[in-house]
Design an enzyme around this catalytic site. Structure first.
Site, mmCIF file in Angstrom:
data_model
loop_
_atom_site.group_PDB
_atom_site.id
_atom_site.type_symbol
_atom_site.label_atom_id
_atom_site.label_comp_id
_atom_site.label_asym_id
_atom_site.label_seq_id
_atom_site.Cartn_x
_atom_site.Cartn_y
_atom_site.Cartn_z
ATOM 1 N N GLU A 82 -2.708 -4.627 -10.189
ATOM 2 C CA GLU A 82 -2.970 -5.244 -8.634
ATOM 3 C C GLU A 82 -1.906 -6.450 -8.416
ATOM 4 O O GLU A 82 -2.138 -7.424 -9.170
ATOM 5 C CB GLU A 82 -4.360 -5.575 -8.610
ATOM 6 N N ALA B 257 -10.972 -7.040 -1.062
ATOM 7 C CA ALA B 257 -12.055 -5.900 -1.182
ATOM 8 C C ALA B 257 -11.835 -5.126 -2.399
ATOM 9 O O ALA B 257 -10.756 -5.143 -2.987
ATOM 10 C CB ALA B 257 -11.753 -5.043 -0.061
ATOM 11 N N ARG C 19 0.830 -1.154 0.022
ATOM 12 C CA ARG C 19 0.183 0.082 -0.092
ATOM 13 C C ARG C 19 0.910 1.412 -0.077
ATOM 14 O O ARG C 19 1.462 1.589 1.055
ATOM 15 C CB ARG C 19 -0.881 0.116 1.232
ATOM 16 N N GLU D 71 -9.444 -11.487 -6.713
ATOM 17 C CA GLU D 71 -8.009 -11.448 -5.791
ATOM 18 C C GLU D 71 -7.722 -12.879 -5.294
ATOM 19 O O GLU D 71 -6.379 -13.084 -4.854
ATOM 20 C CB GLU D 71 -8.312 -10.682 -4.688
#
Length: 182
Positions: free
Chosen positions: A143, A78, A66, A99
Site C-alpha cells: 500500500e 478504508a 487504483r 493509512e
C-alpha cells in the site's frame, strides 16, 4: 405492495473463483414465478471507512493509485476486514491508524453502504472520527498512499462537481457534512 412477489430464494451455489479479496460464486435462485435463474455473486468480507474530521473542519483524504481504473484517487481511509466477523469499528480504527497515523477520541457510525448489490455483497461500515491525534503511519506492505487535508466544504464541492468519484468517499463526505450541521 406484496413484497413476497419480489423475493428470490437461494437454492444452491458453487465457488468458481477464490481470490485474495473476493470469492466469485454461481448461485441458483428460485424466482417469484417459480422458475430458476443463475446469479453471479462476488462475495466480499466487508470493510470499514473513516471520515476523519480535524478541529479546523478539514477531512483527511488518502491519495493512491487504483489499478482497476488506471488513475490516482482521493479517498477516505478504508480497508477490508482482516477476518470474518471482525468488529467494524476496530477495522475502522486500524485503517485510520495504518493509512494516516491518526488516532481519534470520538467515533460515530454514519451508515453501512452496500456498494454494488446487483452482483456483490460488499458492505462498508462508514464512521465519522473526531478528536484527532497524530501517531505513526504503518501502511500495508503493498500500500502506497499520501495523505492530504481538505476543508469539508471543499470536499462537498468536489463530490458535487464529480472530482471525488469514489462511492464510499462521496457518501461519507455528504453524510459528514450533514452531521456537522446538526
Amino acid at each position: 405492495m406484496n413484497e413476497e412477489k419480489l423475493i428470490e430464494t437461494y437454492q444452491d451455489g458453487k465457488v468458481v473463483f477464490e481470490g485474495k479479496i473476493i470469492r466469485l460464486e454461481h448461485w441458483t435462485v428460485k424466482l417469484p414465478n417459480g422458475k430458476s435463474a443463475l446469479r453471479e455473486v462476488a462475495c466480499h468480507p466487508g470493510a470499514s471507512a473513516v471520515v476523519a474530521l480535524d478541529k479546523d473542519g478539514n477531512i483527511i483524504l488518502v491519495r493512491q493509485y487504483r489499478a482497476p481504473i488506471g488513475r490516482l484517487t482521493m479517498e477516505i481511509p478504508a480497508g477490508k476486514f482482516d477476518h470474518p466477523g471482525e468488529d467494524p469499528l476496530l477495522c475502522a480504527q486500524r485503517e485510520l491508524s495504518e493509512e494516516t497515523g491518526l488516532i481519534a477520541d470520538s467515533w460515530r457510525k454514519l451508515t453501512v453502504l452496500e456498494t454494488t448489490p446487483g452482483f456483490c455483497n460488499e458492505r462498508i461500515h462508514i464512521y465519522l472520527a473526531t478528536g484527532l491525534r497524530q501517531g505513526e503511519t504503518h501502511p500495508d506492505e503493498d500500500e502506497f498512499v499520501a495523505t492530504l487535508r481538505m476543508p469539508l466544504a471543499e470536499a462537498v464541492s468536489k463530490v458535487m462537481d464529480g472530482t471525488l468519484r469514489d462511492g464510499k468517499t462521496a457518501l461519507a463526505i455528504m453524510m459528514a457534512s450533514a452531521a456537522s450541521k446538526e
